[in-house]
Structures are given as structure tokens and as C-alpha cells.
Design a protein around this motif. Sequence first.
Motif, PDB file in Angstrom:
ATOM      1  N   PRO A 119      74.933  23.361  49.380  1.00 53.60           N
ATOM      2  CA  PRO A 119      75.806  23.509  48.248  1.00 53.60           C
ATOM      3  C   PRO A 119      76.291  25.090  48.191  1.00 53.60           C
ATOM      4  CG  PRO A 119      73.660  22.522  47.609  1.00 53.60           C
ATOM      5  CD  PRO A 119      73.528  22.695  49.122  1.00 53.60           C
ATOM      6  N   VAL A 120      77.375  25.268  47.669  1.00 51.67           N
ATOM      7  CA  VAL A 120      78.002  26.510  47.950  1.00 51.67           C
ATOM      8  C   VAL A 120      77.251  27.587  47.074  1.00 51.67           C
ATOM      9  CG1 VAL A 120      79.610  26.218  45.990  1.00 51.67           C
ATOM     10  CG2 VAL A 120      80.105  27.827  47.598  1.00 51.67           C
ATOM     11  N   ASN A 121      76.545  27.238  46.176  1.00 50.96           N
ATOM     12  CA  ASN A 121      75.575  28.052  45.213  1.00 50.96           C
ATOM     13  C   ASN A 121      74.506  28.704  46.052  1.00 50.96           C
ATOM     14  OD1 ASN A 121      77.271  27.734  42.965  1.00 50.96           O
ATOM     15  ND2 ASN A 121      75.759  26.050  41.977  1.00 50.96           N
ATOM     16  N   ASP A 122      73.966  27.657  46.868  1.00 47.95           N
ATOM     17  CA  ASP A 122      73.075  28.060  47.923  1.00 47.95           C
ATOM     18  C   ASP A 122      73.304  28.861  49.138  1.00 47.95           C
ATOM     19  OD1 ASP A 122      71.224  26.534  46.105  1.00 47.95           O
ATOM     20  OD2 ASP A 122      71.137  25.004  47.557  1.00 47.95           O
ATOM     21  N   GLU A 123      74.550  28.801  49.343  1.00 46.71           N
ATOM     22  CA  GLU A 123      75.233  29.581  50.449  1.00 46.71           C
ATOM     23  C   GLU A 123      76.757  29.653  50.156  1.00 46.71           C
ATOM     24  OE1 GLU A 123      74.446  28.075  54.950  1.00 46.71           O
ATOM     25  OE2 GLU A 123      76.279  27.109  54.338  1.00 46.71           O
ATOM     26  N   PRO A 124      76.948  30.832  49.562  1.00 49.01           N
ATOM     27  CA  PRO A 124      78.289  31.055  49.071  1.00 49.01           C
ATOM     28  C   PRO A 124      79.111  31.882  50.123  1.00 49.01           C
ATOM     29  CG  PRO A 124      76.765  32.780  48.258  1.00 49.01           C
ATOM     30  CD  PRO A 124      76.034  31.717  48.789  1.00 49.01           C
ATOM     31  N   GLU A 125      78.672  32.547  51.155  1.00 49.41           N
ATOM     32  CA  GLU A 125      79.345  32.909  52.217  1.00 49.41           C
ATOM     33  C   GLU A 125      78.753  32.699  53.603  1.00 49.41           C
ATOM     34  OE1 GLU A 125      79.926  37.615  53.576  1.00 49.41           O
ATOM     35  OE2 GLU A 125      80.533  37.209  51.438  1.00 49.41           O
ATOM     36  N   VAL A 126      79.535  32.417  54.634  1.00 48.50           N
ATOM     37  CA  VAL A 126      79.430  31.913  55.912  1.00 48.50           C
ATOM     38  C   VAL A 126      80.276  32.899  56.743  1.00 48.50           C
ATOM     39  CG1 VAL A 126      79.618  30.402  57.628  1.00 48.50           C
ATOM     40  CG2 VAL A 126      78.763  29.640  55.287  1.00 48.50           C
ATOM     41  N   THR A 127      79.505  33.068  57.814  1.00 49.70           N
ATOM     42  CA  THR A 127      80.238  33.951  59.013  1.00 49.70           C
ATOM     43  C   THR A 127      80.344  32.807  60.270  1.00 49.70           C
ATOM     44  OG1 THR A 127      79.423  36.055  58.409  1.00 49.70           O
ATOM     45  CG2 THR A 127      80.163  35.866  60.484  1.00 49.70           C
TER      46      THR A 127
ATOM     47  N   THR B 125      87.463  28.569  50.585  1.00 51.46           N
ATOM     48  CA  THR B 125      87.606  27.008  50.671  1.00 51.46           C
ATOM     49  C   THR B 125      87.909  26.396  49.307  1.00 51.46           C
ATOM     50  OG1 THR B 125      85.556  26.405  51.013  1.00 51.46           O
ATOM     51  CG2 THR B 125      86.742  27.082  52.882  1.00 51.46           C
ATOM     52  N   SER B 126      88.295  25.276  49.424  1.00 53.47           N
ATOM     53  CA  SER B 126      88.375  24.426  48.110  1.00 53.47           C
ATOM     54  C   SER B 126      86.993  24.315  47.106  1.00 53.47           C
ATOM     55  CB  SER B 126      88.694  22.898  48.368  1.00 53.47           C
ATOM     56  OG  SER B 126      87.840  22.325  49.153  1.00 53.47           O
ATOM     57  N   THR B 127      85.767  24.553  47.778  1.00 48.32           N
ATOM     58  CA  THR B 127      84.480  24.568  47.243  1.00 48.32           C
ATOM     59  C   THR B 127      84.305  25.978  46.684  1.00 48.32           C
ATOM     60  OG1 THR B 127      83.347  25.116  49.313  1.00 48.32           O
ATOM     61  CG2 THR B 127      83.598  22.872  48.670  1.00 48.32           C
ATOM     62  N   GLY B 128      85.012  27.012  47.188  1.00 51.00           N
ATOM     63  CA  GLY B 128      84.965  28.417  46.521  1.00 51.00           C
ATOM     64  C   GLY B 128      84.062  29.131  47.578  1.00 51.00           C
ATOM     65  N   ARG B 129      83.466  28.587  48.614  1.00 47.49           N
ATOM     66  CA  ARG B 129      82.751  29.326  49.705  1.00 47.49           C
ATOM     67  C   ARG B 129      83.738  30.206  50.405  1.00 47.49           C
ATOM     68  NH1 ARG B 129      78.083  27.112  51.442  1.00 47.49           N
ATOM     69  NH2 ARG B 129      79.276  24.765  51.326  1.00 47.49           N
ATOM     70  N   VAL B 130      83.130  31.582  50.735  1.00 52.07           N
ATOM     71  CA  VAL B 130      84.037  32.444  51.345  1.00 52.07           C
ATOM     72  C   VAL B 130      83.523  32.419  53.050  1.00 52.07           C
ATOM     73  CG1 VAL B 130      84.122  34.765  51.486  1.00 52.07           C
ATOM     74  CG2 VAL B 130      84.121  33.843  49.504  1.00 52.07           C
ATOM     75  N   TYR B 131      84.646  32.367  53.916  1.00 51.39           N
ATOM     76  CA  TYR B 131      84.330  32.331  55.178  1.00 51.39           C
ATOM     77  C   TYR B 131      84.815  33.851  55.751  1.00 51.39           C
ATOM     78  CZ  TYR B 131      83.156  27.617  55.451  1.00 51.39           C
ATOM     79  OH  TYR B 131      82.320  26.286  55.221  1.00 51.39           O
ATOM     80  N   ARG B 132      83.849  34.577  56.548  1.00 43.65           N
ATOM     81  CA  ARG B 132      84.150  35.549  57.269  1.00 43.65           C
ATOM     82  C   ARG B 132      84.042  35.207  58.755  1.00 43.65           C
ATOM     83  NH1 ARG B 132      84.635  39.587  53.751  1.00 43.65           N
ATOM     84  NH2 ARG B 132      83.332  39.269  51.869  1.00 43.65           N
ATOM     85  N   LEU B 133      85.348  35.563  59.522  1.00 48.44           N
ATOM     86  CA  LEU B 133      85.636  35.220  60.758  1.00 48.44           C
ATOM     87  C   LEU B 133      85.382  36.544  61.647  1.00 48.44           C
ATOM     88  CD1 LEU B 133      89.307  33.067  60.334  1.00 48.44           C
ATOM     89  CD2 LEU B 133      86.821  32.382  60.007  1.00 48.44           C
ATOM     90  N   LEU B 134      84.585  36.186  62.715  1.00 41.53           N
ATOM     91  CA  LEU B 134      84.191  37.253  63.538  1.00 41.53           C
ATOM     92  C   LEU B 134      84.412  37.243  64.826  1.00 41.53           C
ATOM     93  CD1 LEU B 134      81.862  39.686  63.673  1.00 41.53           C
ATOM     94  CD2 LEU B 134      80.280  37.716  64.365  1.00 41.53           C
ATOM     95  N   GLY B 135      85.069  38.340  65.348  1.00 32.53           N
ATOM     96  CA  GLY B 135      85.649  38.362  66.571  1.00 32.53           C
ATOM     97  C   GLY B 135      86.695  37.699  66.854  1.00 32.53           C
ATOM     98  N   PRO B 136      87.309  37.299  68.230  1.00 31.48           N
ATOM     99  CA  PRO B 136      88.506  36.778  68.434  1.00 31.48           C
ATOM    100  C   PRO B 136      88.617  35.280  68.276  1.00 31.48           C
ATOM    101  CG  PRO B 136      87.430  37.182  70.438  1.00 31.48           C
ATOM    102  CD  PRO B 136      86.464  37.797  69.343  1.00 31.48           C
ATOM    103  N   ALA B 137      89.751  34.631  67.959  1.00 36.55           N
ATOM    104  CA  ALA B 137      89.769  33.243  67.752  1.00 36.55           C
ATOM    105  C   ALA B 137      89.719  32.569  69.222  1.00 36.55           C
ATOM    106  CB  ALA B 137      91.101  32.815  67.303  1.00 36.55           C
TER     107      ALA B 137
END
Length: 119
Positions: free
Chosen positions: A8-16, A60-72
Motif C-alpha cells: 500500500p502507498v502508506n507503507d511505501e510512499p516513494e519508489v525509485t 501516480t493515481s495512488t499518490g505514490r511518488v516515483y523517482r527515475l534513476l539513470g537513463p531511460a
Amino acid sequence: MAIWRPAPVNDEPEVTLASWRVLQTEVGDCHLVGIRPDNLTGRVSSPILKLDMTSLVGVTSTGRVYRLLGPAQWTSDTRYVWEQWCEMYQVCEWRDVTDELLATPMCRHHCADADGSKG
């Protein structure tokens, strides 16, 4: 390799995510797909509401923040996770909009804006 739902987003609000791409489904939703460098698992986000390609941060729609690392970039693991996700959610058509978004980072015409409309 198993596919499971994220915490759940409350347990994991941000992901890289590394080895990431932005993919748009046939209904117009855009998702981030990539590999988490902390545990080397794949991830597909819920639909993106906001995406800043300059700072490489998405919400995202859940409110989770994604940080993108390095090149696509695609990797075999990234592609596998996306293909399994598409099968699970019955996504038949999609396109990669990463390069278009990187070319015009201030333009949000490919993905839904925060109010759900297409911009």
C-alpha cells in the motif's frame, strides 16, 4: 518469476526505478515500468497523474511518488515485467512514449493530467 501487487502507498510512499520507460496503454493511461535498484524487482506503476521529465519525478493515481534513476532504457527484466503486467490486466495494445516525453519535458499531451482529462 512471480508477479504480485505492490505494498500500500502508506507503507511505501516513494519508489525509485532504474532501467525505466513510460508506456501508454490503448485507453490512454501512461505507466512507469522499471527495476527497483534497492531489491532488483520489477515494477509497473498505476496510471501517472503528473510527470516531470526534467526532474524525473512522477506521481501516480495512488499518490505514490516515483523517482527515475539513470537513463531511460529497456532491459530483458523490464520488458518481462511489462509483458506480464499487460497479460494480467488484459492490455492488448500499448506504445512507448518515453522518447517523446523526454524530447518535450514540459508537454503533458501524452498522459492524463491531474484532473483526469487528456491534455
